[in-house]
Design a protein around this motif. Sequence first.
Motif, PDB file in Angstrom:
ATOM      1  N   ASN A  41      21.472  -3.314   7.376  1.00 34.93           N
ATOM      2  CA  ASN A  41      21.709  -2.000   7.919  1.00 34.93           C
ATOM      3  C   ASN A  41      20.955  -1.114   7.793  1.00 34.93           C
ATOM      4  OD1 ASN A  41      24.203  -3.241   8.634  1.00 34.93           O
ATOM      5  ND2 ASN A  41      25.220  -2.894   6.729  1.00 34.93           N
ATOM      6  N   GLY A  42      19.623  -1.121   7.911  1.00 32.27           N
ATOM      7  CA  GLY A  42      18.507  -0.338   7.940  1.00 32.27           C
ATOM      8  C   GLY A  42      18.297   0.317   6.293  1.00 32.27           C
ATOM      9  N   LYS A  43      18.507  -0.374   5.527  1.00 37.30           N
ATOM     10  CA  LYS A  43      18.530  -0.191   4.077  1.00 37.30           C
ATOM     11  C   LYS A  43      17.946  -1.434   3.224  1.00 37.30           C
ATOM     12  CE  LYS A  43      22.031   3.556   3.603  1.00 37.30           C
ATOM     13  NZ  LYS A  43      23.129   3.908   2.628  1.00 37.30           N
ATOM     14  N   ALA A  44      17.346  -1.165   1.975  1.00 36.97           N
ATOM     15  CA  ALA A  44      16.895  -1.885   1.190  1.00 36.97           C
ATOM     16  C   ALA A  44      17.499  -2.302  -0.004  1.00 36.97           C
ATOM     17  CB  ALA A  44      15.335  -1.765   0.784  1.00 36.97           C
ATOM     18  N   TYR A  45      17.973  -3.644  -0.197  1.00 36.26           N
ATOM     19  CA  TYR A  45      18.646  -3.925  -1.484  1.00 36.26           C
ATOM     20  C   TYR A  45      17.986  -4.628  -2.255  1.00 36.26           C
ATOM     21  CZ  TYR A  45      22.503  -1.502   1.039  1.00 36.26           C
ATOM     22  OH  TYR A  45      23.225  -0.696   1.655  1.00 36.26           O
ATOM     23  N   PHE A  46      17.370  -4.394  -3.548  1.00 34.92           N
ATOM     24  CA  PHE A  46      16.799  -5.121  -4.629  1.00 34.92           C
ATOM     25  C   PHE A  46      17.922  -6.049  -5.338  1.00 34.92           C
ATOM     26  CE2 PHE A  46      14.717  -5.989  -8.572  1.00 34.92           C
ATOM     27  CZ  PHE A  46      13.334  -6.243  -7.935  1.00 34.92           C
ATOM     28  N   ASN A  47      19.110  -6.024  -5.342  1.00 34.71           N
ATOM     29  CA  ASN A  47      19.954  -6.804  -5.923  1.00 34.71           C
ATOM     30  C   ASN A  47      19.671  -7.053  -7.184  1.00 34.71           C
ATOM     31  OD1 ASN A  47      21.413  -6.843  -3.488  1.00 34.71           O
ATOM     32  ND2 ASN A  47      20.418  -8.292  -2.574  1.00 34.71           N
ATOM     33  N   PRO A  48      19.651  -6.253  -8.222  1.00 36.72           N
ATOM     34  CA  PRO A  48      19.133  -6.730  -9.552  1.00 36.72           C
ATOM     35  C   PRO A  48      19.853  -7.688 -10.271  1.00 36.72           C
ATOM     36  CG  PRO A  48      19.445  -4.020  -9.097  1.00 36.72           C
ATOM     37  CD  PRO A  48      20.078  -5.017  -8.024  1.00 36.72           C
ATOM     38  N   ALA A  49      21.178  -7.864  -9.918  1.00 36.05           N
ATOM     39  CA  ALA A  49      21.986  -8.876 -10.783  1.00 36.05           C
ATOM     40  C   ALA A  49      21.897 -10.232 -10.272  1.00 36.05           C
ATOM     41  CB  ALA A  49      23.475  -8.303 -10.839  1.00 36.05           C
ATOM     42  N   THR A  56       0.884  -1.028  -0.034  1.00 35.34           N
ATOM     43  CA  THR A  56       0.053   0.063   0.038  1.00 35.34           C
ATOM     44  C   THR A  56       0.818   1.184  -0.061  1.00 35.34           C
ATOM     45  OG1 THR A  56      -0.236   0.294   2.208  1.00 35.34           O
ATOM     46  CG2 THR A  56      -1.797  -1.196   1.146  1.00 35.34           C
ATOM     47  N   THR A  57       2.187   0.974  -0.417  1.00 33.68           N
ATOM     48  CA  THR A  57       3.234   2.243  -0.249  1.00 33.68           C
ATOM     49  C   THR A  57       2.792   3.189  -1.158  1.00 33.68           C
ATOM     50  OG1 THR A  57       5.242   2.935  -0.532  1.00 33.68           O
ATOM     51  CG2 THR A  57       4.564   0.985  -1.976  1.00 33.68           C
ATOM     52  N   LEU A  58       3.001   4.819  -0.849  1.00 32.61           N
ATOM     53  CA  LEU A  58       2.953   5.947  -1.624  1.00 32.61           C
ATOM     54  C   LEU A  58       3.996   6.458  -1.939  1.00 32.61           C
ATOM     55  CD1 LEU A  58      -0.403   7.725  -0.947  1.00 32.61           C
ATOM     56  CD2 LEU A  58      -0.092   5.912  -2.577  1.00 32.61           C
ATOM     57  N   ALA A  59       5.194   6.096  -1.084  1.00 31.58           N
ATOM     58  CA  ALA A  59       6.565   6.813  -1.228  1.00 31.58           C
ATOM     59  C   ALA A  59       7.409   5.831  -0.228  1.00 31.58           C
ATOM     60  CB  ALA A  59       6.617   8.133  -0.420  1.00 31.58           C
ATOM     61  N   GLY A  60       8.696   5.582  -0.827  1.00 30.39           N
ATOM     62  CA  GLY A  60       9.968   5.030  -0.270  1.00 30.39           C
ATOM     63  C   GLY A  60      10.775   6.213   0.403  1.00 30.39           C
ATOM     64  N   THR A  61      11.221   5.954   1.410  1.00 29.66           N
ATOM     65  CA  THR A  61      12.182   7.034   2.038  1.00 29.66           C
ATOM     66  C   THR A  61      13.634   6.820   1.475  1.00 29.66           C
ATOM     67  OG1 THR A  61      10.793   7.097   4.082  1.00 29.66           O
ATOM     68  CG2 THR A  61      12.995   7.863   4.380  1.00 29.66           C
ATOM     69  N   THR A  62      14.305   7.911   1.095  1.00 31.45           N
ATOM     70  CA  THR A  62      15.833   7.782   0.573  1.00 31.45           C
ATOM     71  C   THR A  62      16.697   7.567   1.822  1.00 31.45           C
ATOM     72  OG1 THR A  62      15.113   9.356  -1.094  1.00 31.45           O
ATOM     73  CG2 THR A  62      17.381   9.130  -0.621  1.00 31.45           C
ATOM     74  N   GLY A  63      17.593   6.448   1.378  1.00 31.17           N
ATOM     75  CA  GLY A  63      18.467   5.969   2.329  1.00 31.17           C
ATOM     76  C   GLY A  63      17.999   5.264   3.569  1.00 31.17           C
ATOM     77  N   LYS A  64      16.756   5.035   3.522  1.00 29.76           N
ATOM     78  CA  LYS A  64      16.096   4.037   4.755  1.00 29.76           C
ATOM     79  C   LYS A  64      14.982   3.100   4.071  1.00 29.76           C
ATOM     80  CE  LYS A  64      16.278   7.662   8.229  1.00 29.76           C
ATOM     81  NZ  LYS A  64      15.601   8.683   8.904  1.00 29.76           N
ATOM     82  N   ALA A  65      15.045   1.897   4.769  1.00 31.64           N
ATOM     83  CA  ALA A  65      14.098   0.795   4.427  1.00 31.64           C
ATOM     84  C   ALA A  65      12.636   1.256   4.929  1.00 31.64           C
ATOM     85  CB  ALA A  65      14.583  -0.745   4.850  1.00 31.64           C
ATOM     86  N   GLU A  66      12.145   2.333   4.637  1.00 30.43           N
ATOM     87  CA  GLU A  66      11.143   2.663   5.315  1.00 30.43           C
ATOM     88  C   GLU A  66       9.847   3.202   4.037  1.00 30.43           C
ATOM     89  OE1 GLU A  66      11.640   5.791   8.022  1.00 30.43           O
ATOM     90  OE2 GLU A  66      12.697   4.351   9.520  1.00 30.43           O
TER      91      GLU A  66
END
Length: 395
Positions: free
Chosen positions: A283-291, A180-190
């Motif tokens: 470490n408080g961040k979200a990584y999609f890891n595209p590769a 239900t997200t409308l915005a991700g937070t830059t630099g944070k997994a929020e």
Amino acid sequence: MKKLFFVLVLLIPLIINAQTIKTDVLVLGNKEAAFAAGVQASESGVNCIVFTQSDGFKIENLNRYKTNGVIKAFEKRARKSLKIADSLALPVMSNQITNAVIKNWADSSKLFDVMNNVPYQEIKRTGNGWEIKLTTEKSIKARVLVIADGLDKVMAALKMTPLKPAETKSLNYNETFYRTTLAGTTGKAEFLSLYDLLIPNQENLLYIPADHLELGQAAGATAAYAAFYQKKTSESVLKAIQGELLSYKLSLMPFDDVEIADSNWLAMQKIGITGMIKAELKNGKAYFNPAQAVTYDEIKQPLKDYYYKAQIWLDDHKNELINLENVISLVCYVGNKSVDATKAELEKKWNKSYKFDSKYDLKKVLNRREFSVIINEYLKPFDTVNVDKMGRVIR
């Protein structure tokens, strides 16, 4: 022409008469959130006034933000105002330069206006909308009110109990609320959920933190949706607002390793929102890891959640490699498509349209980038499958 649900521009005259100013959205504030809310609302096709209650915006260095739709719109006006060619870098946007650009922008826009240093006496409801009394004889009427600063004065005028600003939540895959997200937070997994932005029992009123640009952009699109369709904010349609924000390049999922400029950004955002591919939280961040290579186990349950037919395919192909040939088989079975035609189409688009670095190879195990693009293109789970207020799939 506006994108997605704002396909028409409402050219409602801003000034109705000398005593009453009518607008669709009224934003109170003078920092990043107010700026972003005002710009996004006007870019989405409705009239918007930002009421700063100061001598202008208090924003230092908009250059530090990623070039999403709001920043891109500002940069376009900045180049025009400062007469700087596209090939040259913009200077650091000091508060003085920012306000000069915004003034020129507002002066030339039919939808975006800024009112500085204008005192008001009272704010009150008028039906489902709002009226702000400037004097005993002059007022502004708006369908939706967005508060991005100065809450104490506003609450006193509204005679309401204290409100809390919209808050972000940490990305947590043990629940589905992230859909239900409308915005991700830059630099944070929020992320900010639509349902944390809406205020219970308070229609057409949004309250956001003053210094959060992404939340301001989300609020601007939500306010514009209600104003454009003459609805209450409680009637907001999640997918429509998400689609509008994605069209204006706002990252709804806070992936730290996927840039907006990436040619596959949209596909990875959409598949990320569905949860078919989940980020690594570290470490408080979200990584999609595209590769990173896709595995059977990670996609099995999300695909089953979204598609009945995927359950049959996955049960018939237990623990298969998620290579290109198998994914083509999957999307053709679930989506009732021709295998041969899909193979030919993908081979043609592989490097030219999708800009993948790898070679087209049916035996290639797909990485997260490739899988996201193919699933998004051929099954469109984000666009065609709805979720409830908790993010659970509705089938």
